[in-house]
Structure formats: C-alpha cells, structure tokens
Scaffold this active site. Structure first.
Site, PDB file in Angstrom:
ATOM      1  N   ARG A 236      -0.755  -1.416  -7.043  1.00 23.08           N
ATOM      2  CA  ARG A 236      -1.025  -2.454  -6.115  1.00 23.08           C
ATOM      3  C   ARG A 236      -2.017  -3.483  -6.833  1.00 23.08           C
ATOM      4  NH1 ARG A 236      -1.098  -4.292  -0.755  1.00 23.08           N
ATOM      5  NH2 ARG A 236      -3.372  -4.619   0.142  1.00 23.08           N
TER       6      ARG A 236
ATOM      7  N   HIS B 125      -3.009   3.156  -5.619  1.00 21.65           N
ATOM      8  CA  HIS B 125      -3.432   2.118  -5.267  1.00 21.65           C
ATOM      9  C   HIS B 125      -3.715   1.167  -6.659  1.00 21.65           C
ATOM     10  CE1 HIS B 125      -5.020  -0.218  -2.150  1.00 21.65           C
ATOM     11  NE2 HIS B 125      -6.096  -0.676  -2.963  1.00 21.65           N
TER      12      HIS B 125
ATOM     13  N   LYS C  23      -2.874  -1.945  10.033  1.00 24.74           N
ATOM     14  CA  LYS C  23      -4.092  -2.619  10.314  1.00 24.74           C
ATOM     15  C   LYS C  23      -4.041  -3.639  11.312  1.00 24.74           C
ATOM     16  CE  LYS C  23      -6.187  -0.943   6.063  1.00 24.74           C
ATOM     17  NZ  LYS C  23      -7.183  -1.025   4.712  1.00 24.74           N
TER      18      LYS C  23
ATOM     19  N   ARG D 269       0.808  -1.263  -0.075  1.00 24.54           N
ATOM     20  CA  ARG D 269      -0.017   0.079   0.042  1.00 24.54           C
ATOM     21  C   ARG D 269       0.920   1.340   0.002  1.00 24.54           C
ATOM     22  NH1 ARG D 269      -1.960  -3.605   3.956  1.00 24.54           N
ATOM     23  NH2 ARG D 269      -4.226  -4.433   3.625  1.00 24.54           N
TER      24      ARG D 269
ATOM     25  N   TYR E 157      -9.228  -7.620  -6.504  1.00 23.68           N
ATOM     26  CA  TYR E 157      -7.956  -7.136  -6.983  1.00 23.68           C
ATOM     27  C   TYR E 157      -7.495  -7.760  -8.241  1.00 23.68           C
ATOM     28  CZ  TYR E 157      -6.620  -4.308  -2.981  1.00 23.68           C
ATOM     29  OH  TYR E 157      -6.541  -2.988  -2.045  1.00 23.68           O
TER      30      TYR E 157
ATOM     31  N   HIS F  84      -4.271  -9.140   3.209  1.00 21.42           N
ATOM     32  CA  HIS F  84      -5.421  -8.989   3.269  1.00 21.42           C
ATOM     33  C   HIS F  84      -6.102 -10.198   4.408  1.00 21.42           C
ATOM     34  CE1 HIS F  84      -6.307  -7.658  -1.132  1.00 21.42           C
ATOM     35  NE2 HIS F  84      -6.049  -6.589  -0.089  1.00 21.42           N
TER      36      HIS F  84
END
Length: 283
Positions: A231, A228, A163, A141, A263, A254
């Site tokens: 990615r 993004h 995260k 990211r 994705y 993820h």
C-alpha cells in the site's frame, strides 16, 4: 462500581469488546485491544487499577517495546478507562519526533516488489502473485481484499467499506484481465476472489505468512515484506506521478492528508540525490 476498586476481569474486557463492536471498530482493532487489556490484567495480577499501578505498567512497556508500540497499547487502555468511567487515570503518550524519511531497511522498492511477484509465480502460487499485485495496484488495505469480488472484477470497480467510510476502488484493466482468468480457473462466479480452501476470504495472517516465505527466493529482506508495505509503494508511486496529496488521501481512504503524507515519504538516500541534482554547489 467504585472507581478505586476497579479490577480488570475477562468479563469486563469482553464487555468493552462488545462496546467497541457497537461503535463499529474493526475486528482487528478489537482483537488488539482485548490482547493489550489482557496483558495489563496479567501484569496487575489481581491488583486494582490505580494511577501508580498503571505507571508501573507503562515503565515496563517502555523497557520492552518501541515508543510507537507503547503508545498503541496506551491508547487501548485509555479508551478502556474512559469506558469504565475512570478517564482521570489515563496515561500520557510518549512524545515521538516525526521521522522525515523512511528507514531504507523498511522501504520496499518497485524492483523488490517485482521480484516478490516473480518468486510467487516460480512457486506456482498464482493466488499469492495476484494478491500481491491487487493490493499494490489498487492501494487497498489487506483487510479490504474481501471487497475484491467476482462482481467487482466484472464491472471494474469495488465498493469498499472500512472504518465507517465507503469509497470506490477502481481496478486497472490489466489486473482485471488477470483476475478474470484466475476466476475461470477457480470456477468462482460470485463473491470474494481470494478465498481459502474452506471458501472463506483470506485473512492478513495467511497472506503475511505466505509473503514472508518468498523473501529468500526473491532476495528481499524480511523487514520489507508485509502486506501494508504494498500500500505504501502504491502511494509513493501515485504521488511521484500525480503530486496530488488530497486525491491520494481519497483513494487510500484517509480522513486526513497528514496520514497520507507519511505514506509518500521516501528514504533519506533518495532525498539526498534529489538535493544533489539541484546543482547549487558552484566550486
């Protein structure tokens, strides 16, 4: 605090922001939630928070934003309502039919990616050229770019924490060679590779703005040019070779392969060509 008399104030919004920081939400998420709650406060103009007022706000959003954007704003407010002990006022999200294919005006192709890199090089912006290649070659990211450090370049791997999850990101040898040369030129021996003039790690707004400036000279539509999307290109390229969704989910960080599946989506035209190659039309 009486539930029926709740009024959204700057102080209450900041109190919620402090709570989100305690929950280790990302700075970008907190900033967005504060922005959305401030906008709701402006819409209410001092009125107390009621179901009717929230429904008015929701209808106003529907007239201005895409369903996905509306749902993102609803998520921000719903979390705030739970925090205030008014979870019963939460609003239902809009139902969005899952798109099976990417919109072609949003999908960045490998050829377009190469043109962006070349355009950055022509402008003698080596830092931007390497930023683009680093994101696309590792699948990180843009917010994780700060974990690409001089130390990571030396050992060939970066330890990324985002995260609430930690993962190891490997740097391809060709990329390491380019980054080592860049570090020597910039006389950087420790810390983040990509920094601003004041020595702080680059943020997404700086990178987004510099990438957008390449669109015309690279011949790439602005709708396709944002960090993004690099990615996403990494994910589609990896999956086209390995066909391993679970492994790709781990690489991207993820929690669910459901997210990873988005994705790896391709455009409708690519799918149509794949169907045509099946050769099942006889006459």
């Amino acid at each position: 605090m009486k539930k029926q008399e709740l009024t959204i104030t700057p102080a209450l919004i900041q109190k919620y922001a402090a709570y989100l920081r305690e929950q280790e939400r990302s700075p970008a998420t907190i900033e967005k939630y504060v922005h959305d709650l401030t906008a709701l406060s402006g819409f209410l103009a001092g009125r107390p928070v009621t179901k009717g007022a929230l429904l008015e706000w929701k209808e106003d959003l529907i007239g201005q934003y895409t369903p996905a954007s509306v749902n993102n704003k609803l998520a921000a407010v719903n979390g705030f309502l739970v925090f205030c002990g008014m979870g019963e006022l939460r609003l239902r999200k809009l139902k969005i039919q899952k798109a099976l294919f990417l919109s072609e005006d949003r999908e960045l192709t490998r050829a377009e990616y190469v043109r962006l890199v070349r355009a950055a090089q022509r402008k003698e912006n080596e830092r931007l050229s390497l930023v683009i290649q680093t994101i696309c070659a590792t699948g990180i990211r843009v917010s994780e770019l700060r974990f690409i450090t001089a130390e990571a370049v030396q050992c060939g791997r970066a330890e990324v924490s985002n995260k609430g999850k930690c993962r190891t990101v490997f740097l391809p040898d060709k990329l390491r060679k380019l980054l080592k040369s860049y570090l020597q030129k910039q006389k950087i021996t420790a810390g983040a590779v990509f920094v601003s003039r004041n020595g702080k790690p680059l943020n997404r707004s700086n990178i987004w703005r510099e990438m957008k400036a390449l669109c015309e000279s690279a011949g790439v539509a602005p709708s396709k040019v944002f960090p993004h999307n690099l990615r996403h290109l990494f994910a589609r390229t990896f999956y086209s070779i390995e066909k391993d969704l679970s492994r790709l989910a781990d690489i991207l960080g993820h929690s669910s392969v459901t997210t990873t599946r988005i994705y790896t989506a391709e455009s409708g035209s690519i799918h149509a060509r794949q169907i045509g190659r099946l050769g099942l039309v006889v006459t």
